[in-house]
Write a protein that holds these residues in place. Sequence first.
Motif, PDB file in Angstrom:
ATOM      1  N   THR A 240       0.867  -1.179   0.000  1.00  0.00           N
ATOM      2  CA  THR A 240       0.000   0.000   0.000  1.00  0.00           C
ATOM      3  C   THR A 240       0.901   1.226   0.000  1.00  0.00           C
ATOM      4  OG1 THR A 240      -1.738  -1.137   1.216  1.00  0.00           O
ATOM      5  CG2 THR A 240      -1.787   1.253   1.256  1.00  0.00           C
ATOM      6  N   LYS A 241       0.808   2.003  -1.052  1.00  0.00           N
ATOM      7  CA  LYS A 241       1.672   3.168  -1.204  1.00  0.00           C
ATOM      8  C   LYS A 241       0.932   4.446  -0.809  1.00  0.00           C
ATOM      9  CE  LYS A 241       3.924   0.859  -5.030  1.00  0.00           C
ATOM     10  NZ  LYS A 241       3.141  -0.339  -4.850  1.00  0.00           N
ATOM     11  N   ASN A 242       1.709   5.439  -0.434  1.00  0.00           N
ATOM     12  CA  ASN A 242       1.189   6.776  -0.161  1.00  0.00           C
ATOM     13  C   ASN A 242       1.437   7.602  -1.415  1.00  0.00           C
ATOM     14  OD1 ASN A 242       0.462   6.401   2.655  1.00  0.00           O
ATOM     15  ND2 ASN A 242       2.652   6.157   2.975  1.00  0.00           N
ATOM     16  N   ILE A 243       0.369   7.924  -2.122  1.00  0.00           N
ATOM     17  CA  ILE A 243       0.490   8.577  -3.424  1.00  0.00           C
ATOM     18  C   ILE A 243      -0.157   9.955  -3.359  1.00  0.00           C
ATOM     19  CG2 ILE A 243      -0.060   8.406  -5.875  1.00  0.00           C
ATOM     20  CD1 ILE A 243      -0.195   5.314  -5.327  1.00  0.00           C
TER      21      ILE A 243
ATOM     22  N   ASP B 164      -9.986   1.164  -9.372  1.00  0.00           N
ATOM     23  CA  ASP B 164      -9.689  -0.037  -8.583  1.00  0.00           C
ATOM     24  C   ASP B 164      -8.247  -0.061  -8.104  1.00  0.00           C
ATOM     25  OD1 ASP B 164     -12.294  -0.903  -8.840  1.00  0.00           O
ATOM     26  OD2 ASP B 164     -11.872  -2.175 -10.568  1.00  0.00           O
ATOM     27  N   LEU B 165      -7.325   0.411  -8.925  1.00  0.00           N
ATOM     28  CA  LEU B 165      -5.923   0.482  -8.514  1.00  0.00           C
ATOM     29  C   LEU B 165      -5.725   1.535  -7.426  1.00  0.00           C
ATOM     30  CD1 LEU B 165      -4.154   0.268 -11.989  1.00  0.00           C
ATOM     31  CD2 LEU B 165      -4.188  -1.486 -10.210  1.00  0.00           C
ATOM     32  N   LEU B 166      -6.369   2.670  -7.575  1.00  0.00           N
ATOM     33  CA  LEU B 166      -6.217   3.752  -6.603  1.00  0.00           C
ATOM     34  C   LEU B 166      -6.773   3.393  -5.234  1.00  0.00           C
ATOM     35  CD1 LEU B 166      -7.144   6.827  -8.834  1.00  0.00           C
ATOM     36  CD2 LEU B 166      -4.887   6.228  -7.954  1.00  0.00           C
ATOM     37  N   LEU B 167      -7.835   2.620  -5.210  1.00  0.00           N
ATOM     38  CA  LEU B 167      -8.466   2.248  -3.940  1.00  0.00           C
ATOM     39  C   LEU B 167      -7.533   1.437  -3.038  1.00  0.00           C
ATOM     40  CD1 LEU B 167     -12.081   1.437  -5.138  1.00  0.00           C
ATOM     41  CD2 LEU B 167     -11.385   3.267  -3.555  1.00  0.00           C
ATOM     42  N   LYS B 168      -6.515   0.844  -3.589  1.00  0.00           N
ATOM     43  CA  LYS B 168      -5.564   0.028  -2.816  1.00  0.00           C
ATOM     44  C   LYS B 168      -4.538   0.870  -2.067  1.00  0.00           C
ATOM     45  CE  LYS B 168      -5.878  -3.631  -6.241  1.00  0.00           C
ATOM     46  NZ  LYS B 168      -5.162  -4.378  -7.271  1.00  0.00           N
ATOM     47  N   HIS B 169      -4.519   2.188  -2.295  1.00  0.00           N
ATOM     48  CA  HIS B 169      -3.466   3.037  -1.763  1.00  0.00           C
ATOM     49  C   HIS B 169      -4.016   4.193  -0.942  1.00  0.00           C
ATOM     50  CE1 HIS B 169      -0.710   0.828  -4.305  1.00  0.00           C
ATOM     51  NE2 HIS B 169      -1.542   1.026  -5.307  1.00  0.00           N
ATOM     52  N   GLU B 170      -3.140   4.789  -0.144  1.00  0.00           N
ATOM     53  CA  GLU B 170      -3.464   6.009   0.588  1.00  0.00           C
ATOM     54  C   GLU B 170      -3.223   7.183  -0.357  1.00  0.00           C
ATOM     55  OE1 GLU B 170      -4.676   6.635   3.722  1.00  0.00           O
ATOM     56  OE2 GLU B 170      -5.048   4.480   3.694  1.00  0.00           O
TER      57      GLU B 170
ATOM     58  N   THR C   1      -3.155  11.328  -1.137  1.00  0.00           N
ATOM     59  CA  THR C   1      -3.049  12.711  -0.681  1.00  0.00           C
ATOM     60  C   THR C   1      -3.223  13.579  -1.914  1.00  0.00           C
ATOM     61  OG1 THR C   1      -1.531  12.130   1.117  1.00  0.00           O
ATOM     62  CG2 THR C   1      -1.521  14.424   0.386  1.00  0.00           C
ATOM     63  N   ALA C   2      -3.934  14.689  -1.774  1.00  0.00           N
ATOM     64  CA  ALA C   2      -4.174  15.552  -2.936  1.00  0.00           C
ATOM     65  C   ALA C   2      -4.159  17.013  -2.522  1.00  0.00           C
ATOM     66  CB  ALA C   2      -5.506  15.197  -3.591  1.00  0.00           C
ATOM     67  N   THR C   3      -3.859  17.853  -3.510  1.00  0.00           N
ATOM     68  CA  THR C   3      -3.884  19.304  -3.301  1.00  0.00           C
ATOM     69  C   THR C   3      -5.025  19.908  -4.108  1.00  0.00           C
ATOM     70  OG1 THR C   3      -2.421  19.804  -5.163  1.00  0.00           O
ATOM     71  CG2 THR C   3      -1.365  19.381  -3.045  1.00  0.00           C
ATOM     72  N   GLY C   4      -5.487  21.064  -3.673  1.00  0.00           N
ATOM     73  CA  GLY C   4      -6.431  21.869  -4.441  1.00  0.00           C
ATOM     74  C   GLY C   4      -7.583  21.117  -5.063  1.00  0.00           C
ATOM     75  N   SER C   5      -7.768  21.331  -6.364  1.00  0.00           N
ATOM     76  CA  SER C   5      -8.910  20.754  -7.081  1.00  0.00           C
ATOM     77  C   SER C   5      -8.841  19.233  -7.187  1.00  0.00           C
ATOM     78  CB  SER C   5      -9.026  21.363  -8.473  1.00  0.00           C
ATOM     79  OG  SER C   5      -7.865  21.084  -9.237  1.00  0.00           O
ATOM     80  N   ALA C   6      -7.661  18.651  -7.052  1.00  0.00           N
ATOM     81  CA  ALA C   6      -7.539  17.194  -7.124  1.00  0.00           C
ATOM     82  C   ALA C   6      -8.264  16.512  -5.962  1.00  0.00           C
ATOM     83  CB  ALA C   6      -6.064  16.778  -7.142  1.00  0.00           C
ATOM     84  N   ILE C   7      -8.438  17.221  -4.864  1.00  0.00           N
ATOM     85  CA  ILE C   7      -9.118  16.653  -3.692  1.00  0.00           C
ATOM     86  C   ILE C   7     -10.534  16.215  -4.059  1.00  0.00           C
ATOM     87  CG2 ILE C   7     -10.055  17.163  -1.403  1.00  0.00           C
ATOM     88  CD1 ILE C   7      -7.661  19.158  -1.090  1.00  0.00           C
ATOM     89  N   ASN C   8     -11.336  17.148  -4.557  1.00  0.00           N
ATOM     90  CA  ASN C   8     -12.736  16.840  -4.877  1.00  0.00           C
ATOM     91  C   ASN C   8     -12.847  15.802  -5.973  1.00  0.00           C
ATOM     92  OD1 ASN C   8     -13.708  18.618  -2.953  1.00  0.00           O
ATOM     93  ND2 ASN C   8     -13.765  20.324  -4.384  1.00  0.00           N
ATOM     94  N   ILE C   9     -11.974  15.869  -6.952  1.00  0.00           N
ATOM     95  CA  ILE C   9     -12.011  14.892  -8.051  1.00  0.00           C
ATOM     96  C   ILE C   9     -11.770  13.495  -7.519  1.00  0.00           C
ATOM     97  CG2 ILE C   9     -10.798  14.111 -10.132  1.00  0.00           C
ATOM     98  CD1 ILE C   9     -10.308  17.138 -10.720  1.00  0.00           C
TER      99      ILE C   9
ATOM    100  N   ASN D 182     -14.986   7.720  -3.919  1.00  0.00           N
ATOM    101  CA  ASN D 182     -16.074   7.659  -2.950  1.00  0.00           C
ATOM    102  C   ASN D 182     -15.551   7.391  -1.540  1.00  0.00           C
ATOM    103  OD1 ASN D 182     -18.754   7.949  -2.262  1.00  0.00           O
ATOM    104  ND2 ASN D 182     -19.181   5.765  -2.467  1.00  0.00           N
ATOM    105  N   ARG D 183     -14.435   8.044  -1.227  1.00  0.00           N
ATOM    106  CA  ARG D 183     -13.854   7.985   0.114  1.00  0.00           C
ATOM    107  C   ARG D 183     -12.968   9.215   0.309  1.00  0.00           C
ATOM    108  NH1 ARG D 183      -8.930   3.668  -0.558  1.00  0.00           N
ATOM    109  NH2 ARG D 183      -7.370   5.292  -0.827  1.00  0.00           N
ATOM    110  N   PRO D 184     -12.723   9.585   1.561  1.00  0.00           N
ATOM    111  CA  PRO D 184     -11.887  10.767   1.810  1.00  0.00           C
ATOM    112  C   PRO D 184     -10.434  10.530   1.401  1.00  0.00           C
ATOM    113  CG  PRO D 184     -12.971  10.020   3.837  1.00  0.00           C
ATOM    114  CD  PRO D 184     -13.254   9.003   2.785  1.00  0.00           C
ATOM    115  N   VAL D 185      -9.768  11.603   1.024  1.00  0.00           N
ATOM    116  CA  VAL D 185      -8.329  11.579   0.779  1.00  0.00           C
ATOM    117  C   VAL D 185      -7.684  12.555   1.751  1.00  0.00           C
ATOM    118  CG1 VAL D 185      -8.644  11.001  -1.667  1.00  0.00           C
ATOM    119  CG2 VAL D 185      -8.323  13.389  -0.996  1.00  0.00           C
TER     120      VAL D 185
END
Length: 139
Positions: free
Chosen positions: A24-27, A48-54, A56-64, A70-73
């Motif tokens: 599980t990577k921190n991406i 499906d690939l993203l759901l396997k990892h933690e 982190t996002a900045t700015g507009s990438a958060i809401n996307i 369908n889970r918090p970042v």
Amino acid sequence: MNEEFKMRIKRKEFMMNNRTMKKTKNIAFIASDNKNSELIEWSYFNRDLLLKHEITATGSAINILEGTLNRPVNKLISGPLGGYRMLAEMIAEGKIDALIFFTSNETQHKDFELLMESIKDNNILTAFNKTTADFIFNS
């Protein structure tokens, strides 16, 4: 210095600069407003690939990404407003394993240079386009 000692030093430096990848990577994701549609498309395709990892996002990438997954970042402020510096610190602390950019022309910001230095010094996987991001997630 004898040759054996020199080789031991080189091996130690090599080992210090290598990172061990966990399952599980921190991406982290950074997206410019003009690249949001690309991130939306890419993240739905790779959900499906993203759901396997933690994530982190900045700015507009958060809401996307929260909408796609369908889970918090983990949320950071926009890159130019301090998010680049925060990511640089997280990388130095070993809290980020990979960084994915969906941006255009962010290189003029002084904190961006700090982020790039942290990426280089800490051997962080980095993608500046969809093809490289695909490679990171699928290899």
